[in-house]
Design a protein around this motif. Structure first.
Motif, PDB file in Angstrom:
ATOM      1  N   PHE A 196       5.323   0.693   4.976  1.00 17.03           N
ATOM      2  CA  PHE A 196       5.147   0.686   6.425  1.00 17.03           C
ATOM      3  C   PHE A 196       3.935   1.492   6.872  1.00 17.03           C
ATOM      4  O   PHE A 196       3.295   1.154   7.868  1.00 17.03           O
ATOM      5  N   ASP A 197       3.593   2.525   6.124  1.00 14.28           N
ATOM      6  CA  ASP A 197       2.430   3.334   6.485  1.00 14.28           C
ATOM      7  C   ASP A 197       1.137   2.700   5.975  1.00 14.28           C
ATOM      8  O   ASP A 197       0.222   2.403   6.752  1.00 14.28           O
TER       9      ASP A 197
ATOM     10  N   LYS B 246       7.884  -0.155  13.262  1.00 10.88           N
ATOM     11  CA  LYS B 246       9.080   0.616  12.945  1.00 10.88           C
ATOM     12  C   LYS B 246       9.945  -0.198  11.982  1.00 10.88           C
ATOM     13  O   LYS B 246      10.014  -1.417  12.062  1.00 10.88           O
ATOM     14  N   ARG B 247      10.617   0.498  11.084  1.00 11.51           N
ATOM     15  CA  ARG B 247      11.534  -0.173  10.168  1.00 11.51           C
ATOM     16  C   ARG B 247      12.694  -0.752  10.964  1.00 11.51           C
ATOM     17  O   ARG B 247      13.359  -0.044  11.713  1.00 11.51           O
TER      18      ARG B 247
ATOM     19  N   GLU C 211       2.936   8.579  11.509  1.00 10.00           N
ATOM     20  CA  GLU C 211       3.862   8.050  12.509  1.00 10.00           C
ATOM     21  C   GLU C 211       3.109   7.440  13.692  1.00 10.00           C
ATOM     22  O   GLU C 211       2.083   7.944  14.130  1.00 10.00           O
ATOM     23  N   GLY C 212       3.649   6.337  14.208  1.00  8.77           N
ATOM     24  CA  GLY C 212       3.101   5.760  15.435  1.00  8.77           C
ATOM     25  C   GLY C 212       1.923   4.837  15.238  1.00  8.77           C
ATOM     26  O   GLY C 212       1.348   4.334  16.199  1.00  8.77           O
TER      27      GLY C 212
ATOM     28  N   SER D 274       8.477   3.782   2.929  1.00  8.32           N
ATOM     29  CA  SER D 274       7.521   4.523   3.756  1.00  8.32           C
ATOM     30  C   SER D 274       6.089   4.172   3.383  1.00  8.32           C
ATOM     31  O   SER D 274       5.223   4.012   4.251  1.00  8.32           O
TER      32      SER D 274
END
Length: 272
Positions: free
Chosen positions: A90-91, A217-218, A212-213, A87
């Protein structure tokens, strides 16, 4: 030293040690709502009133006094280290932040240059090799935690046990530690133990995922990102998190803990 990373409701009913990437946005909003009967309009991390935070000067003596006196229910929340570090990647590394920019300015270009990380962009719909880039990011995260270079470790990927220990070593004691993976059950137990001005059913609370968004996406299951080397690195970085918070190191796809947290063990091992 005091109590860095601690948030407290104005009613002093709830005292929370923030652990980044462990549902902290939702927890903060629940705390705000439990006092005021409404959610904060915006990202709770941006609030300047309505919730005491250690990084606000006027809040510090109030938090310190409440913790020392044992007022309120003191708690924190943990997450599987495999999914937490994914997380973070990706963030914070692959994603675009709420302000429309990359995280920490020149960090991502530096990682592209030094570690060969690719992250794509909104223009190419974040088209990059997620597995290869994540594994290179993991090397970088290990370097920051083990040797503090090329920078100090970031709060989003430094170990949960490090965040959680500061509260204990400075004189605090946790009443409850629950799991992000069993969020509703754990958060409701905290609320039921506290005398909050406003009662909340956690099942009615929206999720406040502020990251989010804003990025890719993983694309794969958790285990696909971790070969033998990256699992070795993860154990090197997060061994204490796996052991203390009862997560399954052997199966990256099993996100759930294998047992409840032993609070006595946590206080004994992190209070040294």
């Amino acid at each position: 030293m005091g109590f860095p990373g601690v948030w407290m409701t104005e009613s002093e009913s709830l005292v929370y040690r923030v652990v980044p990437k462990c549902a902290c946005s939702t927890i903060g909003q629940i705390m705000f709502h439990s006092d005021h009967g409404r959610y904060f309009d915006g990202d709770i991390h941006d609030s300047k009133d309505g919730l005491h935070k250690w990084n606000q000067d006027h809040s510090q003596p109030l938090i310190e006094e409440a913790v020392r006196a044992g007022r309120g229910v003191t708690f924190t929340c943990v997450r599987n280290p495999y999914s937490r570090i994914l997380s973070s990647f990706f963030d914070k590394i692959a994603g675009i932040q709420r302000n429309g920019k990359r995280y920490r300015g020149n960090l991502v270009p530096q990682l592209m240059q030094r570690y060969g990380i690719e992250v794509g962009s909104p223009d190419d719909e974040f088209d990059f090799d997620q597995v290869r880039s994540f594994r290179r990011f993991l090397l970088f995260a290990r370097d920051t935690i083990r040797w503090r270079r090329p920078m100090e470790p970031d709060i989003h990927w430094s170990a949960m046990s490090g965040h959680i220990s500061t509260f204990i070593t400075n004189g605090g004691k946790y009443d409850q530690i629950f799991f992000t993976e069993k969020f509703n059950e754990g958060m409701q137990r905290v609320l039921d133990a506290a005398e909050t001005p406003v009662k909340i059913d956690v099942n009615d609370v929206p999720r406040f995922n502020e990251s989010e968004g804003h990025g890719p996406k993983r694309a794969h299951k958790v285990s696909d990102y971790f070969d033998d080397l990256s699992r070795h690195l993860l154990w090197e970085i997060y061994k204490r998190d796996f052991v203390l918070f009862k997560y399954d190191f052997d199966d990256p796809d099993n996100k759930f803990p294998t047992a409840e947290v032993d609070l006595d063990e946590v206080h004994a091992k992190l209070g040294r």
